[in-house]
Enzyme design. Structure first.
Site, short mmCIF file in Angstrom:
data_model
loop_
_atom_site.label_atom_id
_atom_site.label_comp_id
_atom_site.label_asym_id
_atom_site.label_seq_id
_atom_site.Cartn_x
_atom_site.Cartn_y
_atom_site.Cartn_z
N ILE A 171 0.73 -1.18 0.01
CA ILE A 171 -0.13 0.21 -0.12
C ILE A 171 0.73 1.10 -0.14
CG2 ILE A 171 -2.05 -1.06 1.08
CD1 ILE A 171 -1.24 -0.31 3.73
N LYS B 283 5.37 2.78 -0.83
CA LYS B 283 6.55 2.08 -1.39
C LYS B 283 7.65 3.32 -1.30
CE LYS B 283 6.99 -1.01 -3.97
NZ LYS B 283 6.58 -2.17 -5.07
N SER C 3 12.01 1.46 2.03
CA SER C 3 10.81 0.47 2.90
C SER C 3 9.57 0.40 1.98
CB SER C 3 10.41 1.46 4.19
OG SER C 3 10.16 2.52 3.85
N VAL C 4 9.04 -0.63 2.34
CA VAL C 4 7.68 -0.62 1.78
C VAL C 4 6.68 -0.90 2.63
CG1 VAL C 4 8.11 -3.07 1.88
CG2 VAL C 4 6.28 -2.07 0.23
N LYS D 95 5.03 -1.24 8.12
CA LYS D 95 5.95 -0.32 7.40
C LYS D 95 7.39 -1.39 7.56
CE LYS D 95 8.73 4.02 7.35
NZ LYS D 95 8.70 5.38 8.04
N ASP E 143 6.18 18.82 10.89
CA ASP E 143 5.87 18.62 9.30
C ASP E 143 4.37 18.50 8.98
OD1 ASP E 143 6.62 18.69 6.51
OD2 ASP E 143 6.89 16.21 6.57
#
Length: 542
Positions: free
Chosen positions: A20, A22, A26-27, A43, A136
């Protein structure tokens, strides 16, 4: 012989499903906890690719996320290290971005905006109570828990978050996203929790009219606007906004952080806590339309930046207005995206703040109405200029792109300083050239006939006897710049350089060279320490 026991807790306890999100290291994949059947977002960080500093950054993010347990914050449920990988198990957030949901609503009012900012402020208050500054806050990090009507707003992505003691103010590094940065960060002063409130003020402004309070094509001018607090409430769209809403924005966008409203105070503001009687219930269709274009710009800008970087082209003071030569395919792709951007952005109805002469502060940087705002061609991704802060990596569970923002920012610096150096060459400006180059600059270049040249005297000859006397227009295009970042203070850039110029007979000419430059940062300034240039000895290339 002792055997090494490898942790397999994640593999044992969770079942992984589709991707969901990428990123670089990491993915994010949907996962299910086997013993309960509950769904989460995992994650998965490839720790084999991380430096020691990256590991510290990962540990800090996990530590901060573990602290935060609030209904308006994407929650970390588990943090597991296995051989070669680290797993952060977050809430599975399925509602998408808040701003995307708003434009799909049939009805949207000031009262709805009040409810949104209340949830954001509740999340910020919890962070601040736990000694965390997010740093952020922006639309991309405001998600909805589900697709259900009335789903909770969730604050995500704590990749830039820091831990502070009480109301501690210190210089924690230059970090955030350009349009949402506070004046104190831009002035590189000590800062703390108030930076999050400033960003909330920017978000609230957008929630009410669909465009940002500060924008300019030129990032330097954008920063000048922010530092001056130069925003306004132009007609007609702000005429229908209640005075109480404007009052809250003014208290959030107060330049002096010591006088800026705090999260707990903002939550007690009448426009927030008494919205049913104070906030207007009128449907704001114009805001929805502007917000659609604002969202479209945010999605489009990444594609434009990627394509334009492939054939980065710039011109200097004495250039002609003719476009630089570039490959047909790349040019077509770039122009196609730029035309898309123009069609989205060139009208006030498209979500661009109209420029008026009545600004809150006379120091506002002005831009002609109808020009592209920074979201179109300026990067609005997170930037970090302080290596202490490590690598910015967006939490994939937020459905945002992961990028090594520290490296990305440095690569942009190298491309920019290379452009400045070539501009000095084309202008025949030896003083500017010498400031950018190391006094012991070494080079292999055609004019030296294959010899290694050291120092500036060799180059000074060409500046004083050729370049400074050249009054003909020069236009330079950098093609396919590739930057290799070497540690904190060194980098190498390789690129193809096309130079268009007028020869002695008045005929247009184009020359090409392949160049490599090595840069070293000393005392915060990048200096060219070596370059290698191909081709025949043809002025005015060097």
């Amino acid at each position: 012989m002792a055997t090494t026991v490898t942790c397999t807790r994640f593999t044992d306890e969770y079942q992984l499903y589709e991707d969901i999100g990428k990123g670089a290291f990491s993915v994010v994949r949907r996962c299910v906890k086997l013993c309960t059947g509950h769904e989460y977002a995992a994650k998965i960080i490839n720790t084999k690719k991380l430096s020691a500093r990256d590991h510290q950054k990962l540990e800090r993010e996990a530590r901060i996320c573990r602290l935060l347990k609030h209904s308006n914050i994407v929650r970390l449920h588990d943090s597991i290290s296995e051989e070669g990988f680290h797993y952060l198990v977050f809430d599975l957030v399925t509602g998408g971005e808040l701003f995307e949901d708003i434009v799909a609503r049939e009805y949207y009012s000031e009262a709805d905006a009040s409810h949104c900012i209340q949830q954001i402020l509740e999340a910020v208050l919890h962070c601040h109570q736990m000694g965390v500054v997010h740093r952020d806050l922006k639309p991309e990090n405001l998600l909805l828990a589900s697709k259900c009507k009335g789903a909770a707003v969730k604050l995500a992505d704590f990749g830039l978050a820091i831990e502070v003691q009480g109301d501690q103010q210190a210089w924690f590094g230059f970090a955030g996203t350009p349009g949402y940065l506070s004046p104190e960060v831009l002035r590189k002063e000590a800062y703390g929790k108030p930076v999050d409130i400033w960003a909330c003020g920017v978000i609230l402004y957008i929630l009410l009219v669909g465009y940002p309070p500060f924008w300019d094509e030129d990032q330097h001018k954008l920063y000048q606007q922010i530092k001056a607090g130069a925003y306004d409430f132009p007609s007609p769209e702000w005429d229908t906004v209640t005075p109480e809403a404007k009052n809250l924005i003014n208290q959030m966008l107060t330049i002096n952080p010591a006088k800026r409203i705090m999260a707990h105070e903002a939550l007690k503001h009448p426009w927030v806590c008494q919205r049913s009687t104070v906030a207007s219930m009128m449907h704001r269709q114009e805001t929805v339309e502007c917000l659609k274009k604002f969202n479209a710009r945010r999605k489009l800008k990444g594609a434009i930046l990627t394509t334009m970087l492939a054939t980065r082209n710039f011109s200097v003071g004495r250039q002609t207005t003719a476009p630089a030569t570039m490959s047909t395919a790349a040019s077509g792709a770039t122009m196609g995206l730029v035309e898309q951007a123009k069609s989205l952005l060139n009208k006030k109805a498209d979500g661009v703040k109209p420029q008026t002469n009545s600004t809150k502060n006379s120091a506002a940087a002005t831009s002609p109405k109808g020009t592209l705002p920074p979201a179109a061609l300026e990067p609005q991704t997170t930037v970090i200029h302080n290596p202490v802060d490590g690598i910015k990596e967006s939490s994939d569970s937020t459905h945002t792109t992961i990028e090594d923002e520290d490296t990305k920012a440095r690569k942009q610096e190298i491309i920019k300083i290379t452009e400045q150096l070539i501009e000095a060459v084309n202008n025949g400006d030896f003083e500017a050239y010498a400031k950018i180059c190391d006094p012991g600059l070494t080079s292999f270049e055609p004019e030296a006939l294959g010899n290694l040249v050291e120092g500036m005297d060799f180059h000074r000859f060409y500046f004083e006897n050729l370049l400074a006397k050249n009054s003909k227009p020069i236009h330079t295009t950098i093609l396919n710049p590739h930057v290799h970042v070497i540690g904190e203070d060194a980098a190498c850039i390789a690129y193809i350089r096309l130079t268009q110029y007028i020869d002695g007979q008045g005929r247009p000419r184009t020359s090409q060279s392949e160049e490599t430059r090595v840069w070293h940062r000393r005392d915060g300034k990048w200096q060219n320490v070596h370059f290698h240039c191909s081709g025949a000895p043809v002025a005015p290339l060097q």
